[in-house]
Structures are given as structure tokens and as C-alpha cells.
Design a protein around this motif. Structure first.
Motif, mmCIF file in Angstrom:
data_model
loop_
_atom_site.group_PDB
_atom_site.id
_atom_site.type_symbol
_atom_site.label_atom_id
_atom_site.label_comp_id
_atom_site.label_asym_id
_atom_site.label_seq_id
_atom_site.Cartn_x
_atom_site.Cartn_y
_atom_site.Cartn_z
ATOM 1 N N TRP A 414 14.329 52.724 26.776
ATOM 2 C CA TRP A 414 14.240 53.705 25.694
ATOM 3 C C TRP A 414 14.384 53.046 24.323
ATOM 4 O O TRP A 414 13.600 53.325 23.411
ATOM 5 N N LYS A 437 11.715 66.098 20.755
ATOM 6 C CA LYS A 437 10.335 66.536 20.982
ATOM 7 C C LYS A 437 9.557 65.610 21.916
ATOM 8 O O LYS A 437 8.504 65.996 22.420
ATOM 9 N N ASP A 438 10.057 64.400 22.117
ATOM 10 C CA ASP A 438 9.333 63.402 22.906
ATOM 11 C C ASP A 438 9.605 63.586 24.396
ATOM 12 O O ASP A 438 10.747 63.528 24.847
ATOM 13 N N ARG A 439 8.558 63.804 25.181
ATOM 14 C CA ARG A 439 8.706 64.082 26.610
ATOM 15 C C ARG A 439 9.335 62.900 27.350
ATOM 16 O O ARG A 439 10.207 63.077 28.204
ATOM 17 N N THR A 440 8.910 61.695 27.009
ATOM 18 C CA THR A 440 9.459 60.511 27.667
ATOM 19 C C THR A 440 10.956 60.387 27.415
ATOM 20 O O THR A 440 11.744 60.073 28.321
ATOM 21 N N SER A 441 11.372 60.648 26.174
ATOM 22 C CA SER A 441 12.797 60.573 25.829
ATOM 23 C C SER A 441 13.596 61.607 26.611
ATOM 24 O O SER A 441 14.713 61.332 27.077
ATOM 25 N N LEU A 442 13.033 62.804 26.779
ATOM 26 C CA LEU A 442 13.732 63.859 27.518
ATOM 27 C C LEU A 442 13.868 63.481 28.990
ATOM 28 O O LEU A 442 14.912 63.725 29.612
ATOM 29 N N VAL A 443 12.829 62.862 29.543
ATOM 30 C CA VAL A 443 12.891 62.425 30.945
ATOM 31 C C VAL A 443 13.940 61.334 31.119
ATOM 32 O O VAL A 443 14.755 61.362 32.058
#
Length: 456
Positions: A414, A437-443
Motif C-alpha cells: 500500500w 475512495k480508492d477500491r484497492t486501498s479499501l481492500v
């Protein structure tokens, strides 16, 4: 303009912020003169009403005489008139006369006669001027003014731009930034007491109080940073900088929120939490007034502001803070603060600027150094996490502490991704907003939490 110059004065000379109250005791005209002399306002960036400017241009082309008659100090009014190039003359306040209400009416009647002029205005002070005017032009009226003005039966035109005040207030209060206050729950999670509903309820109250305090600070920051925001490509659209919310409303709301936050903290929370909230407010205020302009100090202050949220959570719940938690927080958020600065400087560098960035202590050529320091801080936070795994307390808290090692590659991925995207110019001004807002960060965040849950 009185409020514009007032906020600019406090911004430039915070240690002299009581001077305007002393000048006010000598009269409003003295206050306006002193503030006008002590501040520099860029008239080209003020939020002018486009519909009014179009009206004045059309009337001037039709051969009408256009006069700027204002309670603003004459030096400021003249600069505005010079910038707009629409007026045949200027009537304004000086060190002896505050040209508003009946004084303005009397002067206009003296110069042009009873009903010898049309007048554009917006406030209750303008009602008496409209009484002696031929026609009243009502522009973005204050509450109740339009109804009272229409009773005079002189209204020729009303200019009122459709607004979304609720949307603007939500933006000004920056409720999305309350996500940062979720750090208050970190001590509760680290102590494995998230299932204790009495502590969870306390944490929710602390979260709300901290959010109210933060919103108060955001409002004050926007009021103080009007000049800098209007020079920024995105911040110029903030409600106060763009003129969609009045400075008067902001000056009334921010202390109200502050009183509500500290009043609630005093009644509902331990004194230690009140102390942490006070430390957050003072540091934020110092950051807004001065620290943000000092190289290195600014990013350290930002990292501290995040860490104070964790401290506040621990004090609210009477939980023990660990060395590991504080060290991880400082390094991680120092890295994110560097991301924020890099994103700002990259835009200036892209435009070919060489001078120090407005409102900051950095030059565009500092980009490489900032990225090196920021990435190093991010990797140090992961080193702290790795060392935490072998701490005796960790072994007692977790059944399978070795599984926490899986969190290290997740954070390495990350942090590396964040800095690469920042280097490419794909980072939001605020990395926390980006992460939300970032999908990768949320995952990655979900997997990070899952690792600790399995380890426990």
C-alpha cells in the motif's frame, strides 16, 4: 470587505488579533481605515457576482452613469473600481464617515436628488437608501430584506442565484474528514475490547465531539486562508473562497461548534480527553496561523494531529497507550503528510514554477527530497509493526501473533503504491480522502483488519 480585511489581518498578524476590537471602540470608520491600511487584498480574486457585472456592463453601454456607493473603505473601493473598470465614480467610507444606511442615502439625495437614482443593494442597511431611490435592484438579499424592500413598491429587478446552502455547509464542515477521527477507536481495537458496549458508546461520543471540534477548525481555517485558497486550482471552489457562503455566517458558526464540542467534552468525558481535545485545537490553530508555512515543521505537526486522535481515544476510554502504537502512528502519518505536500508541489513544478510555493515552506525543486523522506517514513512504520509482533504484550494479546506478519507485506504494497501514484500525479490533495475512495486501498484495509482478527 470589512470581514475580508479582518480575517486577512488576523491571518497576517495573529499576535495582534485584539487590535481590531480596540479600533472598533474608536468607531467603525476608524476600524475600516486601520484594517484597510494593514492588509493586502487581491481584488482580482474576489468572488464577484457575474449577473451583477453583466447588468452593469449593459447599463454602461446604454449610456448610464454607474457609481460605486459603498460602506467599504475608499482605498479598497477604489481598487475594486480600478479592477472592474465599470464605474464613473466612487463614493465610500473614510476615517470620519462610515457611508452606510442613512448617511449613504443623504449623500445620494444631495448629489442626485430624491428618486434621482436607482440603487443596487442586499442588506437591511440598504432599505433606507431604497426609500429615496427611483428603483430598487435587490441582489442576493439577506434574510427578510426582499420582503421588506418589496413593500416600498420600487423593486425593478431581483437577482438571486440558485444556491444549495446545505450542500455548501456540508462541504465547509468537511464531514468526510470525520473519517480521520475513526483513529479514536484504535485503542479500543488494540485492547481487544470492541465488544464492551459501554466503552464503545463512550468512543462514539468521543468521535462525535472530536468531529464537531474538527469542523469548527476547518471553518476557521477556510476563513483565514481565503487569499491562499483563491490562488489554488481546487481550493478556490471552497464555499467561503467562492462566495457561496458568507464570511459572517462562518464567523458565527465556528465558535458555536467549538463551544458545543468543549461543553460536551466537559460534561460527558474525562478531563484527560478534554486536555487531548484542547491540544488538538491549539496545534491545529497554530498550524493554520503559522506552522503550515514552516518547512518540515508542517508535516510533523500534521502527523502529530493524527496521533493526538489516538491519544484522545485512549484518554476517553481510560486505556493504556503503547509505545508501538504511537511510533507506528507518527511514522505512518508523517509519510502521508509528505504525500500531501508532494501532490501540491508537483502541480507547481509541472507549471514550471521555481519560487517558493504560496503558503508553504517548500520549493518545487524539493520534490525528490520529499518523496525520499516520505517513503522512508512509511517503511519505518512497517518496521515498527514488525518489531511489535515480538513484544511480550503482543504474545499475550494474540493466540497466533506470527500471523500478524502477513500485515507487513500488505502495508508494504500500500505504501509503495501510494507513493508511485503520487509520483505519477494521480494522488488526491488529501491522501486520506484518496484512501476512502480508492477500491484497492479499501481492500487492503479490510485484509489488514482480517489478519489481526485471525491472529487474535
Amino acid at each position: 470587505m470589512l470581514l475580508e480585511t479582518g480575517m486577512a489581518f488576523v491571518r497576517a498578524r495573529p499576535l495582534s488579533c485584539l487590535n481590531p476590537f480596540l479600533w472598533m471602540m474608536q468607531g467603525k470608520c476608524v476600524l475600516k481605515e486601520k484594517l484597510a491600511q494593514a492588509t493586502q487584498i487581491d481584488m482580482a480574486l474576489l468572488p464577484y457576482n457575474a449577473a451583477v457585472l453583466d447588468l452593469l456592463k449593459a447599463e454602461k453601454l446604454a449610456g448610464r452613469q454607474i457609481i460605486l456607493a459603498t460602506a467599504t473603505h475608499h482605498s479598497l473601493a477604489q481598487k475594486i473600481a480600478d479592477h472592474l473598470d465599470l464605474f464613473h465614480g466612487v463614493l465610500a467610507s473614510d476615517d470620519k464617515t462610515n457611508l452606510s444606511a442613512h448617511k449613504k442615502r443623504d449623500l445620494l439625495v444631495q448629489l442626485y436628488g430624491e428618486e434621482g437614482y436607482d440603487y443596487l443593494g442586499n442588506s437591511s442597511d440598504d432599505l433606507i437608501v431604497w426609500e429615496s431611490a427611483r428603483h430598487a435592484y435587490i441582489v442576493e438579499p439577506e434574510y427578510g430584506v426582499e420582503k421588506r424592500a418589496n413593500k416600498l413598491q420600487k423593486t425593478a429587478l431581483t437577482i438571486s442565484t440558485p444556491r444549495a446552502p446545505l450542500k455548501d455547509w456540508l462541504k465547509a464542515l468537511r464531514l468526510h474528514q470525520w473519517m480521520k477521527n475513526l483513529l479514536i477507536f484504535v485503542p479500543l481495537l488494540a485492547a481487544h475490547k470492541i465488544g464492551d458496549f459501554s466503552l464503545l458508546f463512550k468512543a462514539v461520543i468521543a468521535f462525535v465531539l472530536f468531529g464537531i471540534c474538527a469542523s469548527s477548525v476547518y471553518l476557521l481555517n477556510d476563513l483565514l486562508d481565503l487569499a491562499d485558497d483563491r490562488h489554488h486550482k481546487t481550493k478556490k471552489n471552497r464555499p467561503f473562497a467562492a462566495g457561496r457562503l458568507s464570511l459572517k455566517s462562518g464567523i458565527m458558526v465556528f465558535p458555536t461548534l467549538l463551544i458545543l464540542a468543549f461543553g460536551g467534552a466537559l460534561f460527558l468525558m474525562p478531563l484527560e480527553f478534554v486536555g487531548a481535545l484542547f491540544a488538538y485545537y491549539i496545534l491545529t490553530l497554530a498550524y493554520s496561523l503559522s506552522l503550515k508555512r514552516i518547512m518540515a515543521v508542517d508535516v510533523i505537526a500534521l502527523a502529530l494531529l493524527y496521533t493526538i486522535r489516538i491519544i484522545a481515544g485512549a484518554t476517553a476510554l481510560a486505556l493504556t497507550l503503547t509505545f508501538w502504537m504511537l511510533a507506528f502512528s507518527m511514522f505512518m502519518f508523517l509519510s502521508l503528510a509528505m504525500v500531501k505536500r508532494y501532490a501540491e508541489l508537483r502541480e507547481a513544478h509541472k507549471k514550471g514554477h521555481k519560487e517558493k510555493t504560496r503558503g508553504r515552506g517548500y520549493y518545487p525543486d524539493d520534490l525528490e527530497m520529499i518523496s525520499s523522506l516520505g517513503a522512508a517514513a512509511g517503511y519505518l512504520s512497517i518496521m515498527v509493526l514488525a518489531l511489535y509482533i515480538h513484544d511480550n504484550v503482543t504474545v499475550e494479546l494474540y493466540k497466533h501473533p506470527q500471523i500478524i506478519w502477513m500485515a507487513c507485506p500488505l502495508l508494504l504494497f500500500w505504501i509503495t503504491r501510494v507513493w508511485v501514484l503520487t509520483h505519477r500525479g494521480q494522488m488526491h490533495d488529501d491522501p486520506v480522502v484518496f484512501a476512502i475512495k480508492d477500491r484497492t486501498s479499501l481492500v487492503v484495509g479490510a485484509l489488514f483488519c482480517l489478519v489481526f482478527w485471525i491472529a487474535a
